[in-house]
Design an enzyme around this catalytic site. Structure first.
Site, PDB file in Angstrom:
ATOM      1  N   SER A 252       0.843  -1.192   0.000  1.00 34.53           N
ATOM      2  CA  SER A 252       0.000   0.000   0.000  1.00 34.53           C
ATOM      3  C   SER A 252       0.880   1.244   0.000  1.00 34.53           C
ATOM      4  CB  SER A 252      -0.897  -0.001   1.246  1.00 34.53           C
ATOM      5  OG  SER A 252      -0.079   0.239   2.379  1.00 34.53           O
ATOM      6  N   LYS A 253       0.220   2.367  -0.008  1.00 36.44           N
ATOM      7  CA  LYS A 253       0.919   3.665   0.004  1.00 36.44           C
ATOM      8  C   LYS A 253       1.885   3.758   1.165  1.00 36.44           C
ATOM      9  CE  LYS A 253      -1.515   6.891  -2.755  1.00 36.44           C
ATOM     10  NZ  LYS A 253      -0.635   7.050  -3.843  1.00 36.44           N
ATOM     11  N   ARG A 254       1.464   3.187   2.262  1.00 31.16           N
ATOM     12  CA  ARG A 254       2.281   3.292   3.474  1.00 31.16           C
ATOM     13  C   ARG A 254       3.641   2.611   3.297  1.00 31.16           C
ATOM     14  NH1 ARG A 254       1.767  -1.197   7.025  1.00 31.16           N
ATOM     15  NH2 ARG A 254       0.100  -2.135   5.821  1.00 31.16           N
TER      16      ARG A 254
END
Ligand code: GLU
Length: 490
Positions: A252-254
């Site tokens: 994910s973006k994280r």
């Protein structure tokens, strides 16, 4: 037989890196075999369409340098390449399956299906259609449809036996038919589901290898059944593994994963991202990581892909991007820098930037830059009219915080020493400043840092003497004297 592979995105948002990597491998496969790579837009789920998404997907491929031979924008022998423009084909296939008793109309309301699902949940049974409409007489069903009763078309899966298919990476996979329900192939609005649409198109468009994410493995037996019921040859399957975050969770973006075009925005080179994605889950000889496109094409083999999930390694991507940046000839790198700087320098810096000047500063920073974004804070002072720190404590730092008067004297001594040099060049600047350190009794490092902050406004810069050489004599001296005035206010 010509190798034909497709990238078949659904225009439901920005293409993420896992999705693009699967396309990239298909592209490598096609190019390796001198085959065809084409794009097909799978927009049959009208509820999930995101406007502009198809364009962004094509733009992402273009930016990465993955050219396609046929597609929605350029046509080809099997046009159109957008599924919503091909509805009659799917409807005809569904009619054919009804006629051969491989499919049937289902009139169950969504309320009934909901009730069924709840019941199954309550009884801890797997969800799935119960075959309620499978026993309707075809003529009777047709008559109900003709007078306008809404219906879907379902494929009739056998209750017994098993379905097998071969995956190039995973070998033979067998699924018990009893675990697969009669699934929808045509919806009540006349649009096909993915299952039917892609099977029809992969046949019509003569696809030889279907490479797609492994989330499709559970559905693959359905697709095999559909191919067979329609009398089509089953293509070769390659189900690629997912990319996970470094913590083993869904990427994910994280974890630093972005949409492809965001990498362009953030200062990555397309060649670096291409190389990085190619080797995330593929190790051609176990060690090679940096590969040109041509080398990747020559080495590529679907069979070598790792069937286990790969990890998304941002530090490696950044390292690779730095390698690619440094490998560029100075004029090319300088042009990248110039474009980037024009985007990111403060608005009061006049554009366009002087290309010759950017080329002059490029060698000073090329070793320190991993991303284009790194260049701005390293060189912005070259473009600022007055970078002298407004605050004395930035200038004085530790060595001079308690003795600003020494800083004042040291800055003047440095300026005076520099005034005496013949040619304003890095070597002469260094000699003069070392001389000033000796004359004042200051530590060389302390004096250099004082001059660095005085001339550039910051403590981290490209090499000092080269930097001062480019900043120029008049400006450098003016800034040293101006800094002395700042120090004197303490
Ligand atoms: N439209 C499907 C998706 O984006 C394509 C899967 C496939 O490649 O067959 O997941």
């Amino acid at each position: 037989m010509t190798v034909r592979v497709r990238y078949a995105p659904s225009p439901t948002g920005e293409p993420h890196v896992g999705n693009i990597r699967t396309a990239l491998w298909s592209w490598l496969h096609a190019r390796h075999h001198g085959g065809v790579f084409f794009v097909r837009i799978e927009d049959t789920d009208q509820t999930r369409l995101v406007p502009g998404s198809a364009d962004r997907i094509l733009e992402s491929l273009r930016w990465l340098g993955m050219d396609w031979d046929e597609g929605p924008d350029k046509g080809g022998p099997f046009a159109p390449y957008t599924q919503s423009q091909r509805l009659p084909l799917y409807q005809a296939a569904a009619a054919r399956l009804i006629a051969s008793f491989d499919a049937y109309r289902c009139f169950c309301s969504s309320a009934r299906l909901e009730e069924l699902r709840n019941e199954q949940r309550a009884n801890h049974q797997p969800p799935g259609y119960d075959g309620h409409c499978s026993t309707l007489l075809p003529d009777e069903a047709e008559a109900r449809a003709v007078i306008g009763e809404p219906s879907v078309v379902r494929f009739r899966m056998p209750d017994e036996g098993a379905t097998s298919f071969t995956d190039l990476l995973r070998g033979e996979i067998t699924v018990e038919n009893a675990t697969l329900d009669d699934f929808v192939i045509l919806k009540s609005d006349g649009f096909p589901t993915y299952h039917l649409a892609h099977v029809v198109d992969d046949h019509e468009m003569q696809v030889t290898h279907v490479s797609r994410g492994d989330e499709w493995i559970p559905s693959a037996p359905r697709h095999v059944r559909l191919f067979e019921a329609l009398g089509y040859e089953v293509p070769v399957y390659v189900h690629t593994s997912v990319i996970l975050g470094p913590d083993g969770g869904k990427l994910s973006k994280r974890h630093g994963a972005k949409a492809v075009l965001e990498y362009a925005q953030d200062g990555y080179l397309p060649d670096a991202l291409f190389n990085f994605l190619a080797i995330t889950g593929w190790a051609p000889d176990g060690t090679t990581e940096i590969m040109t496109r041509d080398e990747a094409i020559a080495a590529f083999d679907f069979a070598q892909l790792n069937a286990h999930p790969a990890t998304f390694d941002v530090p490696k991507l950044d390292w690779m991007n730095g390698m690619y940046l440094r490998a560029l000839p100075v004029p090319v790198l300088a042009e990248h820098f110039a474009v980037w700087l024009e985007r990111t320098l403060p608005a009061d810096v006049p554009r366009p930037l002087d290309r010759a000047f950017v080329e002059e500063i490029t060698p000073l920073v090329r070793e320190r830059v991993k991303l284009l974004a790194d260049v701005t804070p390293l060189v912005d002072f070259f473009f600022a009219s007055d970078p002298t720190p407004a605050k004395a404590d930035t200038l004085l730092g530790k060595p001079y915080a308690s003795r600003p008067e020494v800083a004042v004297a040291t800055l003047h001594a440095a300026a005076t020493a520099l005034e005496g040099i013949d040619a304003w060049e890095a070597d002469a600047i260094e000699t003069a400043l070392r001389g000033a350190a000796e004359a004042t009794g200051e530590k060389v490092g302390d004096l250099f840092m004082l001059c660095r902050v005085a001339v550039t406004g910051k403590a981290v810069t490209p090499p000092l003497f080269e930097t001062m050489a480019i900043v120029g004599e008049e400006t450098s001296l003016a800034r040293l004297r101006a800094a002395a005035r700042v120090a004197a206010t303490e």
